[in-house]
Design a protein around this motif. Structure first.
Motif, PDB file in Angstrom:
ATOM      1  N   ARG A  30       0.838  -1.211   0.000  1.00 36.79           N
ATOM      2  CA  ARG A  30       0.000   0.000   0.000  1.00 36.79           C
ATOM      3  C   ARG A  30       0.869   1.255   0.000  1.00 36.79           C
ATOM      4  O   ARG A  30       0.523   2.244  -0.655  1.00 36.79           O
ATOM      5  CB  ARG A  30      -0.949  -0.008   1.201  1.00 36.79           C
ATOM      6  N   VAL A  31       1.989   1.234   0.719  1.00 35.10           N
ATOM      7  CA  VAL A  31       2.912   2.376   0.693  1.00 35.10           C
ATOM      8  C   VAL A  31       3.428   2.574  -0.725  1.00 35.10           C
ATOM      9  O   VAL A  31       3.463   3.707  -1.236  1.00 35.10           O
ATOM     10  CB  VAL A  31       4.085   2.187   1.686  1.00 35.10           C
ATOM     11  N   LEU A  32       3.822   1.499  -1.386  1.00 36.61           N
ATOM     12  CA  LEU A  32       4.302   1.607  -2.764  1.00 36.61           C
ATOM     13  C   LEU A  32       3.219   2.141  -3.691  1.00 36.61           C
ATOM     14  O   LEU A  32       3.492   2.975  -4.568  1.00 36.61           O
ATOM     15  CB  LEU A  32       4.818   0.255  -3.263  1.00 36.61           C
ATOM     16  N   ASP A  33       1.988   1.672  -3.511  1.00 36.13           N
ATOM     17  CA  ASP A  33       0.879   2.188  -4.324  1.00 36.13           C
ATOM     18  C   ASP A  33       0.702   3.683  -4.116  1.00 36.13           C
ATOM     19  O   ASP A  33       0.458   4.427  -5.063  1.00 36.13           O
ATOM     20  CB  ASP A  33      -0.426   1.459  -3.981  1.00 36.13           C
ATOM     21  N   LEU A  34       0.833   4.114  -2.886  1.00 39.46           N
ATOM     22  CA  LEU A  34       0.712   5.537  -2.553  1.00 39.46           C
ATOM     23  C   LEU A  34       1.811   6.345  -3.236  1.00 39.46           C
ATOM     24  O   LEU A  34       1.554   7.408  -3.806  1.00 39.46           O
ATOM     25  CB  LEU A  34       0.787   5.702  -1.030  1.00 39.46           C
ATOM     26  N   LEU A  35       3.028   5.833  -3.217  1.00 42.43           N
ATOM     27  CA  LEU A  35       4.158   6.545  -3.805  1.00 42.43           C
ATOM     28  C   LEU A  35       4.184   6.446  -5.327  1.00 42.43           C
ATOM     29  O   LEU A  35       4.880   7.221  -5.991  1.00 42.43           O
ATOM     30  CB  LEU A  35       5.475   6.019  -3.226  1.00 42.43           C
ATOM     31  N   ARG A  36       3.436   5.525  -5.875  1.00 46.33           N
ATOM     32  CA  ARG A  36       3.400   5.371  -7.336  1.00 46.33           C
ATOM     33  C   ARG A  36       2.803   6.611  -7.995  1.00 46.33           C
ATOM     34  O   ARG A  36       3.208   6.995  -9.088  1.00 46.33           O
ATOM     35  CB  ARG A  36       2.601   4.127  -7.709  1.00 46.33           C
ATOM     36  N   THR A  37       1.848   7.245  -7.336  1.00 48.15           N
ATOM     37  CA  THR A  37       1.191   8.406  -7.929  1.00 48.15           C
ATOM     38  C   THR A  37       2.085   9.645  -7.918  1.00 48.15           C
ATOM     39  O   THR A  37       2.070  10.424  -8.854  1.00 48.15           O
ATOM     40  CB  THR A  37      -0.139   8.723  -7.216  1.00 48.15           C
ATOM     41  N   ARG A  38       2.865   9.807  -6.830  1.00 47.61           N
ATOM     42  CA  ARG A  38       3.791  10.943  -6.715  1.00 47.61           C
ATOM     43  C   ARG A  38       4.622  10.776  -5.448  1.00 47.61           C
ATOM     44  O   ARG A  38       4.212  10.071  -4.527  1.00 47.61           O
ATOM     45  CB  ARG A  38       3.055  12.273  -6.686  1.00 47.61           C
ATOM     46  N   GLY A  97       5.563  12.329   6.579  1.00 47.08           N
ATOM     47  CA  GLY A  97       4.322  12.660   7.289  1.00 47.08           C
ATOM     48  C   GLY A  97       3.084  12.302   6.494  1.00 47.08           C
ATOM     49  O   GLY A  97       2.112  11.780   7.043  1.00 47.08           O
ATOM     50  N   GLU A  98       3.099  12.577   5.184  1.00 45.70           N
ATOM     51  CA  GLU A  98       1.956  12.228   4.336  1.00 45.70           C
ATOM     52  C   GLU A  98       1.743  10.722   4.283  1.00 45.70           C
ATOM     53  O   GLU A  98       0.599  10.253   4.315  1.00 45.70           O
ATOM     54  CB  GLU A  98       2.161  12.765   2.919  1.00 45.70           C
ATOM     55  N   VAL A 100      12.087  -0.952   5.704  1.00 51.64           N
ATOM     56  CA  VAL A 100      12.183  -2.216   4.966  1.00 51.64           C
ATOM     57  C   VAL A 100      12.165  -1.940   3.463  1.00 51.64           C
ATOM     58  O   VAL A 100      12.949  -2.517   2.704  1.00 51.64           O
ATOM     59  CB  VAL A 100      11.047  -3.188   5.370  1.00 51.64           C
ATOM     60  N   LEU A 101      11.274  -1.047   3.032  1.00 53.67           N
ATOM     61  CA  LEU A 101      11.203  -0.693   1.614  1.00 53.67           C
ATOM     62  C   LEU A 101      12.488  -0.027   1.136  1.00 53.67           C
ATOM     63  O   LEU A 101      12.960  -0.289   0.033  1.00 53.67           O
ATOM     64  CB  LEU A 101       9.996   0.217   1.354  1.00 53.67           C
ATOM     65  N   GLU A 102      13.069   0.814   1.974  1.00 53.41           N
ATOM     66  CA  GLU A 102      14.346   1.451   1.621  1.00 53.41           C
ATOM     67  C   GLU A 102      15.469   0.413   1.579  1.00 53.41           C
ATOM     68  O   GLU A 102      16.326   0.464   0.694  1.00 53.41           O
ATOM     69  CB  GLU A 102      14.689   2.567   2.607  1.00 53.41           C
ATOM     70  N   GLY A 103      15.463  -0.524   2.506  1.00 57.72           N
ATOM     71  CA  GLY A 103      16.470  -1.584   2.521  1.00 57.72           C
ATOM     72  C   GLY A 103      16.421  -2.445   1.271  1.00 57.72           C
ATOM     73  O   GLY A 103      17.444  -2.936   0.804  1.00 57.72           O
ATOM     74  N   ALA A 104      15.221  -2.614   0.722  1.00 56.77           N
ATOM     75  CA  ALA A 104      15.048  -3.371  -0.518  1.00 56.77           C
ATOM     76  C   ALA A 104      15.247  -2.476  -1.742  1.00 56.77           C
ATOM     77  O   ALA A 104      15.098  -2.942  -2.874  1.00 56.77           O
ATOM     78  CB  ALA A 104      13.653  -3.991  -0.556  1.00 56.77           C
ATOM     79  N   GLU A 105      15.567  -1.228  -1.499  1.00 57.67           N
ATOM     80  CA  GLU A 105      15.790  -0.225  -2.553  1.00 57.67           C
ATOM     81  C   GLU A 105      14.553   0.008  -3.411  1.00 57.67           C
ATOM     82  O   GLU A 105      14.643   0.382  -4.578  1.00 57.67           O
ATOM     83  CB  GLU A 105      17.000  -0.607  -3.416  1.00 57.67           C
ATOM     84  N   LEU A 106      13.371  -0.203  -2.819  1.00 54.81           N
ATOM     85  CA  LEU A 106      12.116   0.062  -3.509  1.00 54.81           C
ATOM     86  C   LEU A 106      11.668   1.505  -3.315  1.00 54.81           C
ATOM     87  O   LEU A 106      10.818   2.006  -4.054  1.00 54.81           O
ATOM     88  CB  LEU A 106      11.022  -0.885  -3.006  1.00 54.81           C
ATOM     89  N   VAL A 107      12.213   2.161  -2.284  1.00 52.87           N
ATOM     90  CA  VAL A 107      11.873   3.543  -1.961  1.00 52.87           C
ATOM     91  C   VAL A 107      13.163   4.296  -1.702  1.00 52.87           C
ATOM     92  O   VAL A 107      14.093   3.753  -1.093  1.00 52.87           O
ATOM     93  CB  VAL A 107      10.957   3.600  -0.706  1.00 52.87           C
ATOM     94  N   ALA A 151      10.173   8.586  -2.480  1.00 50.88           N
ATOM     95  CA  ALA A 151       9.772   8.330  -3.862  1.00 50.88           C
ATOM     96  C   ALA A 151       9.930   6.849  -4.181  1.00 50.88           C
ATOM     97  O   ALA A 151      10.791   6.165  -3.623  1.00 50.88           O
ATOM     98  CB  ALA A 151      10.624   9.165  -4.818  1.00 50.88           C
ATOM     99  N   LEU A 152       9.097   6.379  -5.089  1.00 52.34           N
ATOM    100  CA  LEU A 152       9.170   5.002  -5.565  1.00 52.34           C
ATOM    101  C   LEU A 152      10.424   4.832  -6.416  1.00 52.34           C
ATOM    102  O   LEU A 152      10.757   5.694  -7.228  1.00 52.34           O
ATOM    103  CB  LEU A 152       7.926   4.686  -6.395  1.00 52.34           C
ATOM    104  N   ALA A 153      11.118   3.735  -6.212  1.00 51.70           N
ATOM    105  CA  ALA A 153      12.287   3.385  -7.030  1.00 51.70           C
ATOM    106  C   ALA A 153      11.933   2.103  -7.778  1.00 51.70           C
ATOM    107  O   ALA A 153      12.015   1.012  -7.214  1.00 51.70           O
ATOM    108  CB  ALA A 153      13.515   3.201  -6.151  1.00 51.70           C
ATOM    109  N   PRO A 154      11.523   2.198  -9.033  1.00 48.39           N
ATOM    110  CA  PRO A 154      10.964   1.035  -9.730  1.00 48.39           C
ATOM    111  C   PRO A 154      11.973   0.013 -10.242  1.00 48.39           C
ATOM    112  O   PRO A 154      11.570  -1.073 -10.643  1.00 48.39           O
ATOM    113  CB  PRO A 154      10.209   1.674 -10.903  1.00 48.39           C
ATOM    114  N   LEU A 155      13.256   0.300 -10.240  1.00 48.89           N
ATOM    115  CA  LEU A 155      14.216  -0.636 -10.822  1.00 48.89           C
ATOM    116  C   LEU A 155      14.236  -2.021 -10.175  1.00 48.89           C
ATOM    117  O   LEU A 155      14.333  -3.025 -10.885  1.00 48.89           O
ATOM    118  CB  LEU A 155      15.611  -0.026 -10.851  1.00 48.89           C
TER     119      LEU A 155
END
Length: 113
Positions: A27-35, A40-41, A60-67, A79-83
């Motif tokens: 859900r966090v990734l979905d949220l960041l996908r838009t912008r 805080g947001e 955890v998302l940053e550790g996986a380099e997704l954010v 921000a989302l990191a899609p690679l």
């Protein structure tokens, strides 16, 4: 497949799969996908969770380099990191999709006979 088992990037793939296994993190990734959004947001988007829990999910998302996160003044912009997702797609989904399509084509040819 183009990649051999046991390569060094298996650990990073494991981290991506672990991160994606949790519905809150998806859900966090979905949220960041838009912008991109501030920390805080992102926390405000999960009123049922306390800030510390959301921040743990972000780590955890940053550790996986997704954010990725960067400071802008006093705020932190995420921000989302899609690679990493593309890497998973290329290695797992793309390869298996091609194999499945090949099998379906073979079944179709056999049923035409």
């Amino acid at each position: 497949m183009s990649r051999e088992l046991g390569t060094g990037s298996d650990e990073s793939d494991d981290a991506v799969f672990k991160a994606l296994a949790n519905p809150t993190r998806r859900r966090v990734l979905d949220l960041l996908r838009t912008r991109p959004r501030t920390t805080g947001e992102v926390c405000e988007a999960f009123p049922d969770l306390d800030r510390t829990t959301v921040l743990q999910h972000i780590r955890v998302l940053e550790g996986a380099e997704l954010v990725t996160g960067r400071k802008e003044g006093r705020t932190r912009l995420l921000a989302l990191a899609p690679l990493p997702i593309k890497r998973i797609h290329d290695r797992w989904i793309g390869e298996y999709t091609r194999a499945a399509v090949g099998l379906l084509a073979q079944l179709d040819e056999e049923s035409q006979r």
